[in-house]
Design a protein around this motif. Structure first.
Motif, mmCIF file in Angstrom:
data_model
loop_
_atom_site.group_PDB
_atom_site.id
_atom_site.type_symbol
_atom_site.label_atom_id
_atom_site.label_comp_id
_atom_site.label_asym_id
_atom_site.label_seq_id
_atom_site.Cartn_x
_atom_site.Cartn_y
_atom_site.Cartn_z
ATOM 1 N N GLY A 1 -10.342 9.609 6.089
ATOM 2 C CA GLY A 1 -8.994 9.987 5.708
ATOM 3 C C GLY A 1 -8.652 9.702 4.258
ATOM 4 O O GLY A 1 -7.595 10.094 3.779
ATOM 5 N N ILE A 2 -9.536 9.029 3.544
ATOM 6 C CA ILE A 2 -9.296 8.724 2.131
ATOM 7 C C ILE A 2 -10.196 9.626 1.287
ATOM 8 O O ILE A 2 -11.414 9.489 1.293
ATOM 9 C CB ILE A 2 -9.590 7.238 1.814
ATOM 10 N N LEU B 1 0.820 -1.219 0.000
ATOM 11 C CA LEU B 1 0.000 0.000 0.000
ATOM 12 C C LEU B 1 0.854 1.268 0.000
ATOM 13 O O LEU B 1 0.440 2.289 -0.537
ATOM 14 C CB LEU B 1 -0.940 -0.009 1.202
ATOM 15 N N SER B 2 2.027 1.207 0.587
ATOM 16 C CA SER B 2 2.889 2.380 0.660
ATOM 17 C C SER B 2 3.459 2.772 -0.695
ATOM 18 O O SER B 2 3.944 3.885 -0.868
ATOM 19 C CB SER B 2 4.031 2.133 1.639
ATOM 20 N N LYS B 3 3.390 1.875 -1.661
ATOM 21 C CA LYS B 3 3.886 2.173 -3.005
ATOM 22 C C LYS B 3 2.940 3.106 -3.759
ATOM 23 O O LYS B 3 3.321 3.693 -4.760
ATOM 24 C CB LYS B 3 4.041 0.877 -3.812
ATOM 25 N N ILE B 4 1.728 3.236 -3.280
ATOM 26 C CA ILE B 4 0.712 4.027 -3.973
ATOM 27 C C ILE B 4 0.941 5.510 -3.676
ATOM 28 O O ILE B 4 1.136 5.903 -2.523
ATOM 29 C CB ILE B 4 -0.706 3.603 -3.536
ATOM 30 N N ILE C 1 -0.371 7.801 -0.421
ATOM 31 C CA ILE C 1 -0.806 6.937 0.679
ATOM 32 C C ILE C 1 0.337 6.789 1.676
ATOM 33 O O ILE C 1 1.386 6.245 1.357
ATOM 34 C CB ILE C 1 -1.231 5.545 0.159
ATOM 35 N N GLY C 2 0.104 7.308 2.880
ATOM 36 C CA GLY C 2 1.094 7.215 3.943
ATOM 37 C C GLY C 2 0.658 6.230 5.012
ATOM 38 O O GLY C 2 -0.362 5.540 4.865
ATOM 39 N N PRO C 3 1.399 6.160 6.107
ATOM 40 C CA PRO C 3 1.104 5.192 7.170
ATOM 41 C C PRO C 3 -0.289 5.335 7.779
ATOM 42 O O PRO C 3 -0.937 4.330 8.086
ATOM 43 C CB PRO C 3 2.169 5.472 8.229
ATOM 44 N N LYS C 4 -0.783 6.559 7.940
ATOM 45 C CA LYS C 4 -2.112 6.749 8.537
ATOM 46 C C LYS C 4 -3.214 6.242 7.613
ATOM 47 O O LYS C 4 -4.176 5.608 8.062
ATOM 48 C CB LYS C 4 -2.353 8.227 8.859
ATOM 49 N N LYS C 5 -3.069 6.509 6.329
ATOM 50 C CA LYS C 5 -4.069 6.031 5.379
ATOM 51 C C LYS C 5 -4.005 4.511 5.233
ATOM 52 O O LYS C 5 -5.039 3.862 5.079
ATOM 53 C CB LYS C 5 -3.886 6.719 4.022
ATOM 54 N N LYS D 1 -9.033 7.062 -5.956
ATOM 55 C CA LYS D 1 -8.789 6.822 -7.383
ATOM 56 C C LYS D 1 -7.387 6.247 -7.593
ATOM 57 O O LYS D 1 -7.201 5.323 -8.382
ATOM 58 C CB LYS D 1 -8.958 8.126 -8.161
ATOM 59 N N ASN D 2 -6.392 6.796 -6.894
ATOM 60 C CA ASN D 2 -5.023 6.289 -7.007
ATOM 61 C C ASN D 2 -4.931 4.826 -6.558
ATOM 62 O O ASN D 2 -4.238 4.027 -7.193
ATOM 63 C CB ASN D 2 -4.061 7.143 -6.189
ATOM 64 N N ILE D 3 -5.606 4.496 -5.485
ATOM 65 C CA ILE D 3 -5.593 3.116 -4.970
ATOM 66 C C ILE D 3 -6.224 2.194 -5.987
ATOM 67 O O ILE D 3 -5.676 1.138 -6.326
ATOM 68 C CB ILE D 3 -6.326 3.034 -3.615
ATOM 69 N N TYR D 4 -7.372 2.578 -6.490
ATOM 70 C CA TYR D 4 -8.085 1.747 -7.463
ATOM 71 C C TYR D 4 -7.248 1.529 -8.724
ATOM 72 O O TYR D 4 -7.109 0.419 -9.215
ATOM 73 C CB TYR D 4 -9.440 2.370 -7.817
ATOM 74 N N GLU D 5 -6.663 2.607 -9.225
ATOM 75 C CA GLU D 5 -5.846 2.505 -10.440
ATOM 76 C C GLU D 5 -4.589 1.681 -10.216
ATOM 77 O O GLU D 5 -4.131 0.993 -11.131
ATOM 78 C CB GLU D 5 -5.491 3.911 -10.950
ATOM 79 N N TYR D 6 -4.031 1.745 -9.017
ATOM 80 C CA TYR D 6 -2.823 0.960 -8.716
ATOM 81 C C TYR D 6 -3.111 -0.542 -8.846
ATOM 82 O O TYR D 6 -2.324 -1.289 -9.411
ATOM 83 C CB TYR D 6 -2.325 1.286 -7.298
ATOM 84 N N PHE D 7 -4.252 -0.964 -8.332
ATOM 85 C CA PHE D 7 -4.579 -2.384 -8.353
ATOM 86 C C PHE D 7 -5.261 -2.845 -9.643
ATOM 87 O O PHE D 7 -5.350 -4.036 -9.908
ATOM 88 C CB PHE D 7 -5.469 -2.743 -7.155
ATOM 89 N N HIS D 8 -5.731 -1.913 -10.453
ATOM 90 C CA HIS D 8 -6.455 -2.300 -11.670
ATOM 91 C C HIS D 8 -5.799 -1.749 -12.933
ATOM 92 O O HIS D 8 -6.456 -1.618 -13.961
ATOM 93 C CB HIS D 8 -7.915 -1.833 -11.587
ATOM 94 N N ALA D 9 -4.533 -1.463 -12.873
ATOM 95 C CA ALA D 9 -3.815 -0.923 -14.039
ATOM 96 C C ALA D 9 -3.615 -1.985 -15.098
ATOM 97 O O ALA D 9 -3.484 -3.126 -14.883
ATOM 98 C CB ALA D 9 -2.479 -0.341 -13.616
#
Length: 100
Positions: free
Chosen positions: A85-86, A48-51, A54-58, A92-100
């Motif tokens: 917090g999201i 998750l930190s690669k996104i 997205i930091g430790p709290k998120k 959108k960044n999280i979704y795109e990271y996993f569905h690229a």
């Protein structure tokens, strides 16, 4: 013994040998438990930190809400943005990271 060619032989029934074996086993158990804990933490946070954004709290908020990375991967942008917090950009960044 260090610097000795012949080993020190201790009777297998000797209590001193049993004590040494217990100490060895406990040290080994402690080291393995510690190493497993580090691996589990790194496995969860590294993906998750690669996104971007997205930091430790998120990461913590996401894992609290979804319980696993697999659930996060299978969620929609709308579901992700409902997490405290999201914001929509992070979702959108999280979704795109996993569905690229």
């Amino acid at each position: 013994m260090p610097f000795e060619k012949t080993p020190l032989l201790i009777d297998k029934r000797d209590e001193a040998l049993k004590l040494l074996q217990r100490i060895r086993d406990e040290a080994h158990r402690f080291a393995i438990t510690y190493h497993r804990t580090l691996r589990q933490k790194n496995a969860k946070f590294s993906e998750l930190s690669k996104i971007k954004g997205i930091g430790p709290k998120k990461v913590k908020a996401l894992l609290t809400a979804f319980k696993s990375i697999e659930n996060i991967k299978n969620s929609t942008v709308e579901e992700l943005s409902k997490v405290n917090g999201i914001d929509s950009l992070a979702a959108k960044n999280i979704y795109e990271y996993f569905h690229a």
